[in-house]
Motif scaffolding. Structure first.
Motif, PDB file in Angstrom:
ATOM      1  N   ALA A 173       0.835  -1.199   0.000  1.00  0.00           N
ATOM      2  CA  ALA A 173       0.000   0.000   0.000  1.00  0.00           C
ATOM      3  C   ALA A 173       0.869   1.248   0.000  1.00  0.00           C
ATOM      4  O   ALA A 173       0.588   2.219  -0.710  1.00  0.00           O
ATOM      5  N   GLY A 174       1.923   1.251   0.795  1.00  0.00           N
ATOM      6  CA  GLY A 174       2.828   2.396   0.839  1.00  0.00           C
ATOM      7  C   GLY A 174       3.530   2.625  -0.488  1.00  0.00           C
ATOM      8  O   GLY A 174       3.717   3.766  -0.921  1.00  0.00           O
ATOM      9  N   ALA A 175       3.919   1.564  -1.153  1.00  0.00           N
ATOM     10  CA  ALA A 175       4.565   1.692  -2.458  1.00  0.00           C
ATOM     11  C   ALA A 175       3.597   2.258  -3.490  1.00  0.00           C
ATOM     12  O   ALA A 175       3.971   3.098  -4.309  1.00  0.00           O
ATOM     13  N   ARG A 176       2.340   1.811  -3.443  1.00  0.00           N
ATOM     14  CA  ARG A 176       1.337   2.353  -4.368  1.00  0.00           C
ATOM     15  C   ARG A 176       1.118   3.839  -4.108  1.00  0.00           C
ATOM     16  O   ARG A 176       1.003   4.634  -5.027  1.00  0.00           O
ATOM     17  N   GLU A 177       1.080   4.199  -2.838  1.00  0.00           N
ATOM     18  CA  GLU A 177       0.893   5.607  -2.477  1.00  0.00           C
ATOM     19  C   GLU A 177       2.061   6.454  -2.973  1.00  0.00           C
ATOM     20  O   GLU A 177       1.855   7.542  -3.499  1.00  0.00           O
ATOM     21  N   ARG A 178       3.267   5.953  -2.819  1.00  0.00           N
ATOM     22  CA  ARG A 178       4.446   6.662  -3.333  1.00  0.00           C
ATOM     23  C   ARG A 178       4.345   6.852  -4.829  1.00  0.00           C
ATOM     24  O   ARG A 178       4.671   7.901  -5.360  1.00  0.00           O
ATOM     25  N   GLY A 179       3.879   5.816  -5.518  1.00  0.00           N
ATOM     26  CA  GLY A 179       3.772   5.869  -6.980  1.00  0.00           C
ATOM     27  C   GLY A 179       2.800   6.924  -7.468  1.00  0.00           C
ATOM     28  O   GLY A 179       2.981   7.515  -8.523  1.00  0.00           O
ATOM     29  N   ARG A 180       1.755   7.178  -6.689  1.00  0.00           N
ATOM     30  CA  ARG A 180       0.766   8.197  -7.087  1.00  0.00           C
ATOM     31  C   ARG A 180       1.309   9.602  -6.908  1.00  0.00           C
ATOM     32  O   ARG A 180       0.914  10.515  -7.629  1.00  0.00           O
ATOM     33  N   GLY A 181       2.212   9.780  -5.956  1.00  0.00           N
ATOM     34  CA  GLY A 181       2.705  11.124  -5.644  1.00  0.00           C
ATOM     35  C   GLY A 181       3.877  11.561  -6.485  1.00  0.00           C
ATOM     36  O   GLY A 181       4.220  12.731  -6.511  1.00  0.00           O
ATOM     37  N   GLU A 182       4.507  10.651  -7.194  1.00  0.00           N
ATOM     38  CA  GLU A 182       5.689  10.998  -7.968  1.00  0.00           C
ATOM     39  C   GLU A 182       5.307  11.284  -9.413  1.00  0.00           C
ATOM     40  O   GLU A 182       4.503  10.573 -10.011  1.00  0.00           O
ATOM     41  N   PRO A 183       5.872  12.328 -10.010  1.00  0.00           N
ATOM     42  CA  PRO A 183       5.587  12.609 -11.406  1.00  0.00           C
ATOM     43  C   PRO A 183       6.106  11.483 -12.299  1.00  0.00           C
ATOM     44  O   PRO A 183       7.164  10.925 -12.019  1.00  0.00           O
ATOM     45  N   GLN A 184       5.350  11.159 -13.290  1.00  0.00           N
ATOM     46  CA  GLN A 184       5.750  10.125 -14.217  1.00  0.00           C
ATOM     47  C   GLN A 184       6.651  10.701 -15.303  1.00  0.00           C
ATOM     48  O   GLN A 184       6.345  11.727 -15.876  1.00  0.00           O
ATOM     49  N   THR A 185       7.756  10.058 -15.542  1.00  0.00           N
ATOM     50  CA  THR A 185       8.680  10.474 -16.589  1.00  0.00           C
ATOM     51  C   THR A 185       8.275   9.794 -17.878  1.00  0.00           C
ATOM     52  O   THR A 185       8.147   8.581 -17.919  1.00  0.00           O
ATOM     53  N   PRO A 186       8.050  10.593 -18.945  1.00  0.00           N
ATOM     54  CA  PRO A 186       7.661   9.953 -20.213  1.00  0.00           C
ATOM     55  C   PRO A 186       8.785   9.092 -20.749  1.00  0.00           C
ATOM     56  O   PRO A 186       9.946   9.412 -20.622  1.00  0.00           O
ATOM     57  N   ARG A 187       8.415   7.968 -21.314  1.00  0.00           N
ATOM     58  CA  ARG A 187       9.393   7.072 -21.943  1.00  0.00           C
ATOM     59  C   ARG A 187       9.598   7.486 -23.381  1.00  0.00           C
ATOM     60  O   ARG A 187       8.654   7.818 -24.078  1.00  0.00           O
ATOM     61  N   VAL A 188      10.833   7.413 -23.792  1.00  0.00           N
ATOM     62  CA  VAL A 188      11.169   7.789 -25.163  1.00  0.00           C
ATOM     63  C   VAL A 188      11.244   6.586 -26.041  1.00  0.00           C
ATOM     64  O   VAL A 188      11.598   5.528 -25.695  1.00  0.00           O
TER      65      VAL A 188
END
Length: 82
Positions: A67-82
């Motif tokens: 649950a904590g890892a999922r929460e961290r994932g929501r708060g971090e900006p996603q870097t677009p893949r090239v």
């Protein structure tokens, strides 16, 4: 199994053994023989099992749970893949 039975170690000795087995883990994985890795796995499992047996109510950091890892994932900006 090599080494003293973890149940016979006092708390300080157990922590020292755990620190040692974790410190040597990477080199054993990369450079140890299959027998050395098997022995290391067994010793690490026995020591960790004893630690968990003695500390069933140990503090668990929320970031170390799914649950904590999922929460961290929501708060971090996603870097677009090239």
């Amino acid at each position: 199994m090599t080494g003293v039975d973890p149940s016979r170690l006092d708390d300080q000795q157990l922590m020292k053994e755990l620190e040692s087995v974790h410190r040597t883990r990477h080199d054993t994985l990369l450079y140890g023989s299959n027998d050395a890795l098997r022995a290391h796995n067994g010793r690490m499992a026995a020591l960790e099992g004893e630690y968990l047996r003695r500390n069933p109510g140990r503090r668990v950091a929320s970031g170390r749970t799914r649950a904590g890892a999922r929460e961290r994932g929501r708060g971090e900006p996603q870097t677009p893949r090239v």
